[in-house]
Write a protein that holds these residues in place. Structure first.
Motif, PDB file in Angstrom:
ATOM      1  N   SER A  61       0.805  -1.224   0.000  1.00 33.28           N
ATOM      2  CA  SER A  61       0.000   0.000   0.000  1.00 33.28           C
ATOM      3  C   SER A  61       0.838   1.275   0.000  1.00 33.28           C
ATOM      4  O   SER A  61       0.315   2.355  -0.231  1.00 33.28           O
ATOM      5  CB  SER A  61      -0.929   0.016   1.211  1.00 33.28           C
ATOM      6  OG  SER A  61      -0.195   0.228   2.405  1.00 33.28           O
ATOM      7  N   ILE A  62       2.133   1.156   0.251  1.00 39.59           N
ATOM      8  CA  ILE A  62       3.011   2.330   0.270  1.00 39.59           C
ATOM      9  C   ILE A  62       3.260   2.751  -1.167  1.00 39.59           C
ATOM     10  O   ILE A  62       3.791   1.990  -1.969  1.00 39.59           O
ATOM     11  CB  ILE A  62       4.326   2.026   1.004  1.00 39.59           C
ATOM     12  CG1 ILE A  62       4.020   1.660   2.444  1.00 39.59           C
ATOM     13  CG2 ILE A  62       5.280   3.211   0.924  1.00 39.59           C
ATOM     14  CD1 ILE A  62       5.169   1.037   3.175  1.00 39.59           C
ATOM     15  N   ASP A  63       2.837   3.969  -1.484  1.00 43.63           N
ATOM     16  CA  ASP A  63       2.886   4.421  -2.864  1.00 43.63           C
ATOM     17  C   ASP A  63       3.155   5.918  -2.874  1.00 43.63           C
ATOM     18  O   ASP A  63       2.992   6.602  -1.875  1.00 43.63           O
ATOM     19  CB  ASP A  63       1.538   4.124  -3.530  1.00 43.63           C
ATOM     20  CG  ASP A  63       1.572   4.244  -5.038  1.00 43.63           C
ATOM     21  OD1 ASP A  63       2.670   4.426  -5.604  1.00 43.63           O
ATOM     22  OD2 ASP A  63       0.508   4.161  -5.658  1.00 43.63           O
ATOM     23  N   GLY A  64       3.577   6.408  -3.995  1.00 43.04           N
ATOM     24  CA  GLY A  64       3.797   7.833  -4.148  1.00 43.04           C
ATOM     25  C   GLY A  64       2.875   8.381  -5.215  1.00 43.04           C
ATOM     26  O   GLY A  64       2.610   7.733  -6.218  1.00 43.04           O
ATOM     27  N   GLU A  65       2.372   9.585  -4.974  1.00 43.55           N
ATOM     28  CA  GLU A  65       1.492  10.210  -5.945  1.00 43.55           C
ATOM     29  C   GLU A  65       1.760  11.705  -5.950  1.00 43.55           C
ATOM     30  O   GLU A  65       1.820  12.330  -4.882  1.00 43.55           O
ATOM     31  CB  GLU A  65       0.029   9.946  -5.590  1.00 43.55           C
ATOM     32  CG  GLU A  65      -0.954  10.538  -6.559  1.00 43.55           C
ATOM     33  CD  GLU A  65      -2.390  10.232  -6.188  1.00 43.55           C
ATOM     34  OE1 GLU A  65      -3.271  10.683  -6.928  1.00 43.55           O
ATOM     35  OE2 GLU A  65      -2.627   9.570  -5.171  1.00 43.55           O
ATOM     36  N   VAL A  66       1.944  12.265  -7.113  1.00 45.82           N
ATOM     37  CA  VAL A  66       2.159  13.700  -7.250  1.00 45.82           C
ATOM     38  C   VAL A  66       0.822  14.340  -7.589  1.00 45.82           C
ATOM     39  O   VAL A  66       0.183  13.984  -8.577  1.00 45.82           O
ATOM     40  CB  VAL A  66       3.190  14.007  -8.349  1.00 45.82           C
ATOM     41  CG1 VAL A  66       3.350  15.514  -8.523  1.00 45.82           C
ATOM     42  CG2 VAL A  66       4.527  13.343  -8.018  1.00 45.82           C
ATOM     43  N   LEU A  67       0.404  15.260  -6.726  1.00 48.80           N
ATOM     44  CA  LEU A  67      -0.870  15.948  -6.924  1.00 48.80           C
ATOM     45  C   LEU A  67      -0.626  17.385  -7.323  1.00 48.80           C
ATOM     46  O   LEU A  67       0.270  18.036  -6.796  1.00 48.80           O
ATOM     47  CB  LEU A  67      -1.695  15.920  -5.634  1.00 48.80           C
ATOM     48  CG  LEU A  67      -2.019  14.539  -5.078  1.00 48.80           C
ATOM     49  CD1 LEU A  67      -2.716  14.670  -3.733  1.00 48.80           C
ATOM     50  CD2 LEU A  67      -2.901  13.767  -6.048  1.00 48.80           C
ATOM     51  N   ARG A  68      -1.430  17.884  -8.215  1.00 47.45           N
ATOM     52  CA  ARG A  68      -1.336  19.297  -8.599  1.00 47.45           C
ATOM     53  C   ARG A  68      -2.208  20.111  -7.676  1.00 47.45           C
ATOM     54  O   ARG A  68      -3.284  19.712  -7.290  1.00 47.45           O
ATOM     55  CB  ARG A  68      -1.799  19.472 -10.035  1.00 47.45           C
ATOM     56  CG  ARG A  68      -0.810  18.878 -10.994  1.00 47.45           C
ATOM     57  CD  ARG A  68      -0.804  19.684 -12.261  1.00 47.45           C
ATOM     58  NE  ARG A  68       0.409  19.368 -12.994  1.00 47.45           N
ATOM     59  CZ  ARG A  68       0.445  19.125 -14.270  1.00 47.45           C
ATOM     60  NH1 ARG A  68      -0.661  19.171 -14.978  1.00 47.45           N
ATOM     61  NH2 ARG A  68       1.591  18.865 -14.854  1.00 47.45           N
ATOM     62  N   ARG A  69      -1.704  21.280  -7.328  1.00 45.10           N
ATOM     63  CA  ARG A  69      -2.478  22.175  -6.466  1.00 45.10           C
ATOM     64  C   ARG A  69      -3.250  23.157  -7.304  1.00 45.10           C
ATOM     65  O   ARG A  69      -2.899  23.580  -8.312  1.00 45.10           O
ATOM     66  CB  ARG A  69      -1.560  22.942  -5.544  1.00 45.10           C
ATOM     67  CG  ARG A  69      -0.995  22.052  -4.498  1.00 45.10           C
ATOM     68  CD  ARG A  69      -0.108  22.883  -3.607  1.00 45.10           C
ATOM     69  NE  ARG A  69      -0.120  22.253  -2.303  1.00 45.10           N
ATOM     70  CZ  ARG A  69       0.074  22.907  -1.191  1.00 45.10           C
ATOM     71  NH1 ARG A  69       0.277  24.185  -1.207  1.00 45.10           N
ATOM     72  NH2 ARG A  69       0.074  22.306  -0.049  1.00 45.10           N
TER      73      ARG A  69
END
Length: 69
Positions: A61-69
């Motif tokens: 479940s450990i994952d990375g996600e780049v979110l735009r603001r």
């Protein structure tokens, strides 16, 4: 990463993705190497000596996600 972005070698978004993956890898490594060892009864029940890994759900479940603001 900042130097590479400023030099135009990668985008800011790509830099965030690279750093996110490094963080995921670091957490996975900590889970793999953390101690103390499991008790003999726990190893027998689980079939392996990995203190923080039972079903593997947390690890996966450990994952990375780049979110735009």
């Amino acid at each position: 990463m900042v130097k590479r972005v400023v030099a135009g070698q990668i985008t800011g978004n790509k830099a965030y993705k690279i750093m996110g993956q490094q963080m995921v890898d670091d957490v996975h490594q900590q889970i793999d190497t953390i101690g103390p060892q499991n008790a003999a009864s726990t190893i027998k029940r689980k079939g392996r000596n990995q203190p923080l890994v039972d079903t593997g759900g947390l690890y996966r479940s450990i994952d990375g996600e780049v979110l735009r603001r």
